[in-house]
Motif scaffolding. Structure first.
Motif, PDB file in Angstrom:
ATOM      1  N   GLN A  26       0.734  -1.189   0.025  1.00 12.63           N
ATOM      2  CA  GLN A  26      -0.069   0.036  -0.146  1.00 12.63           C
ATOM      3  C   GLN A  26       1.041   1.278   0.053  1.00 12.63           C
ATOM      4  O   GLN A  26       1.731   1.150   0.867  1.00 12.63           O
ATOM      5  CB  GLN A  26      -0.874   0.056   1.086  1.00 12.63           C
ATOM      6  N   LEU A  27       0.757   2.026  -1.078  1.00 10.73           N
ATOM      7  CA  LEU A  27       1.547   3.346  -1.302  1.00 10.73           C
ATOM      8  C   LEU A  27       0.703   4.647  -0.738  1.00 10.73           C
ATOM      9  O   LEU A  27      -0.173   4.300  -0.054  1.00 10.73           O
ATOM     10  CB  LEU A  27       2.037   3.469  -2.550  1.00 10.73           C
ATOM     11  N   SER A  28       1.571   5.557  -1.268  1.00 12.82           N
ATOM     12  CA  SER A  28       0.992   6.749  -0.486  1.00 12.82           C
ATOM     13  C   SER A  28      -0.616   7.032  -1.109  1.00 12.82           C
ATOM     14  O   SER A  28      -1.524   7.433  -0.088  1.00 12.82           O
ATOM     15  CB  SER A  28       1.473   8.022  -0.961  1.00 12.82           C
ATOM     16  N   VAL A  29      -1.115   6.823  -2.087  1.00 17.28           N
ATOM     17  CA  VAL A  29      -2.502   6.894  -2.542  1.00 17.28           C
ATOM     18  C   VAL A  29      -2.941   5.693  -3.437  1.00 17.28           C
ATOM     19  O   VAL A  29      -3.899   5.745  -4.291  1.00 17.28           O
ATOM     20  CB  VAL A  29      -2.601   8.291  -3.444  1.00 17.28           C
ATOM     21  N   SER A  30      -2.076   4.480  -3.460  1.00 16.16           N
ATOM     22  CA  SER A  30      -2.502   3.548  -4.168  1.00 16.16           C
ATOM     23  C   SER A  30      -2.109   2.165  -3.926  1.00 16.16           C
ATOM     24  O   SER A  30      -1.474   1.946  -2.552  1.00 16.16           O
ATOM     25  CB  SER A  30      -1.743   3.828  -5.850  1.00 16.16           C
ATOM     26  N   ARG A  31      -2.203   1.292  -4.529  1.00 17.31           N
ATOM     27  CA  ARG A  31      -2.053  -0.206  -4.148  1.00 17.31           C
ATOM     28  C   ARG A  31      -1.219  -0.718  -5.149  1.00 17.31           C
ATOM     29  O   ARG A  31      -1.516  -0.525  -6.190  1.00 17.31           O
ATOM     30  CB  ARG A  31      -3.234  -1.010  -3.768  1.00 17.31           C
ATOM     31  N   ALA A  32      -0.010  -1.681  -4.754  1.00 20.02           N
ATOM     32  CA  ALA A  32       0.744  -2.239  -5.826  1.00 20.02           C
ATOM     33  C   ALA A  32       0.532  -3.650  -5.948  1.00 20.02           C
ATOM     34  O   ALA A  32       0.365  -4.557  -4.798  1.00 20.02           O
ATOM     35  CB  ALA A  32       2.162  -2.094  -5.564  1.00 20.02           C
ATOM     36  N   PHE A  33       0.412  -4.408  -7.029  1.00 15.72           N
ATOM     37  CA  PHE A  33       0.161  -5.832  -7.348  1.00 15.72           C
ATOM     38  C   PHE A  33       1.182  -6.349  -8.093  1.00 15.72           C
ATOM     39  O   PHE A  33       1.651  -5.660  -9.147  1.00 15.72           O
ATOM     40  CB  PHE A  33      -1.266  -6.303  -7.871  1.00 15.72           C
ATOM     41  N   LEU A  34       1.599  -7.884  -8.092  1.00 11.25           N
ATOM     42  CA  LEU A  34       2.049  -8.629  -8.791  1.00 11.25           C
ATOM     43  C   LEU A  34       1.167  -8.944  -9.641  1.00 11.25           C
ATOM     44  O   LEU A  34       0.489 -10.051  -9.051  1.00 11.25           O
ATOM     45  CB  LEU A  34       2.916  -9.486  -8.254  1.00 11.25           C
ATOM     46  N   PHE A  35       1.265  -9.280 -10.960  1.00  4.64           N
ATOM     47  CA  PHE A  35       0.437 -10.041 -11.870  1.00  4.64           C
ATOM     48  C   PHE A  35       0.815 -11.574 -11.765  1.00  4.64           C
ATOM     49  O   PHE A  35       2.138 -11.607 -11.425  1.00  4.64           O
ATOM     50  CB  PHE A  35       0.686  -9.707 -13.301  1.00  4.64           C
ATOM     51  N   ASP A  69       3.782   7.227  -6.937  1.00  2.00           N
ATOM     52  CA  ASP A  69       3.700   5.641  -6.604  1.00  2.00           C
ATOM     53  C   ASP A  69       4.001   4.914  -7.868  1.00  2.00           C
ATOM     54  O   ASP A  69       4.641   3.753  -7.743  1.00  2.00           O
ATOM     55  CB  ASP A  69       2.150   5.414  -6.171  1.00  2.00           C
ATOM     56  N   VAL A  70       3.342   5.257  -9.116  1.00  2.46           N
ATOM     57  CA  VAL A  70       3.837   4.429 -10.281  1.00  2.46           C
ATOM     58  C   VAL A  70       5.179   4.387 -10.373  1.00  2.46           C
ATOM     59  O   VAL A  70       6.016   3.420 -10.657  1.00  2.46           O
ATOM     60  CB  VAL A  70       3.184   4.999 -11.349  1.00  2.46           C
ATOM     61  N   ALA A  71       5.899   5.497 -10.383  1.00  2.13           N
ATOM     62  CA  ALA A  71       7.390   5.826 -10.678  1.00  2.13           C
ATOM     63  C   ALA A  71       8.069   4.790  -9.535  1.00  2.13           C
ATOM     64  O   ALA A  71       9.130   4.198  -9.892  1.00  2.13           O
ATOM     65  CB  ALA A  71       7.903   7.151 -10.531  1.00  2.13           C
ATOM     66  N   LYS A  72       7.733   4.960  -8.345  1.00  2.00           N
ATOM     67  CA  LYS A  72       8.277   4.121  -7.307  1.00  2.00           C
ATOM     68  C   LYS A  72       8.505   2.838  -7.458  1.00  2.00           C
ATOM     69  O   LYS A  72       9.420   2.016  -7.407  1.00  2.00           O
ATOM     70  CB  LYS A  72       7.515   4.432  -5.784  1.00  2.00           C
ATOM     71  N   VAL A  73       7.363   2.286  -8.054  1.00  2.00           N
ATOM     72  CA  VAL A  73       7.099   0.813  -8.348  1.00  2.00           C
ATOM     73  C   VAL A  73       8.172   0.423  -9.382  1.00  2.00           C
ATOM     74  O   VAL A  73       8.849  -0.708  -9.429  1.00  2.00           O
ATOM     75  CB  VAL A  73       5.599   0.227  -8.600  1.00  2.00           C
ATOM     76  N   THR A  74       7.932   1.172 -10.657  1.00  2.00           N
ATOM     77  CA  THR A  74       8.757   0.928 -11.698  1.00  2.00           C
ATOM     78  C   THR A  74      10.340   1.032 -11.280  1.00  2.00           C
ATOM     79  O   THR A  74      11.008   0.258 -11.925  1.00  2.00           O
ATOM     80  CB  THR A  74       8.452   1.638 -12.908  1.00  2.00           C
ATOM     81  N   SER A  75      10.746   1.949 -10.432  1.00  2.00           N
ATOM     82  CA  SER A  75      12.124   2.088  -9.962  1.00  2.00           C
ATOM     83  C   SER A  75      12.335   0.854  -9.484  1.00  2.00           C
ATOM     84  O   SER A  75      13.500   0.127  -9.734  1.00  2.00           O
ATOM     85  CB  SER A  75      12.227   3.280  -9.322  1.00  2.00           C
TER      86      SER A  75
END
Length: 141
Positions: A26-35, A69-75
């Motif tokens: 759970q990030l600042s304004v989103s959720r991250a998932f692995l496909f 958040d998107v950039a954090k996950v891609t990094s």
């Protein structure tokens, strides 16, 4: 098309969501998932925390936080898996919850130089392999 949050797999956190992906942060304004489908090794998705249809519906502050958040996950994906490029996809024709598909592309890998397939249905891993991938990403978040 605006979908009903009561029918949204991200909002209801339903079985369809769990069949497709594994939430890992759970990030600042989103959720991250692995496909779970891993034709594109390391493929993830970032979904906005609330049910909104498009980036243009967010305030500047929330849009900037979501894109951070998107950039954090891609990094983290870049550091964990070292792909040549990460493709971004924001498709919401049938599901109007703001989310980005993040598909790593490798020079000798599937669809390099072209558009990634939404769900090729070819590569699935063991629970231990998913856990290992998630740990690699989380170690770099």
């Amino acid at each position: 098309m605006q979908s009903d949050p009561k029918q949204c797999l991200y909002c209801t956190n339903n079985q369809t969501l769990h069949d497709l992906m594994i939430e890992f942060a759970q990030l600042s304004v989103s959720r991250a998932f692995l496909f779970k489908e891993q034709t594109y090794r390391g493929r993830c998705l970032v979904a906005y925390k609330d049910h909104v249809n498009d980036l243009n519906e967010l305030s500047d502050e929330d849009r900037n936080a979501f894109m951070a958040d998107v950039a954090k996950v891609t990094s983290a994906m870049q550091k964990a898996f070292n792909p040549e490029k990460i493709n971004y996809g924001a498709y919401s024709d049938k599901l109007s919850h703001l989310h980005f598909h993040l598909a790593p592309k490798y020079v000798d890998g599937p669809d390099y130089g072209g558009v990634f397939q939404m769900n090729p249905g070819k590569v699935y891993l063991t629970d231990a392999e998913y856990a290992e991938m998630i740990e690699k990403i989380k170690a770099n978040l």
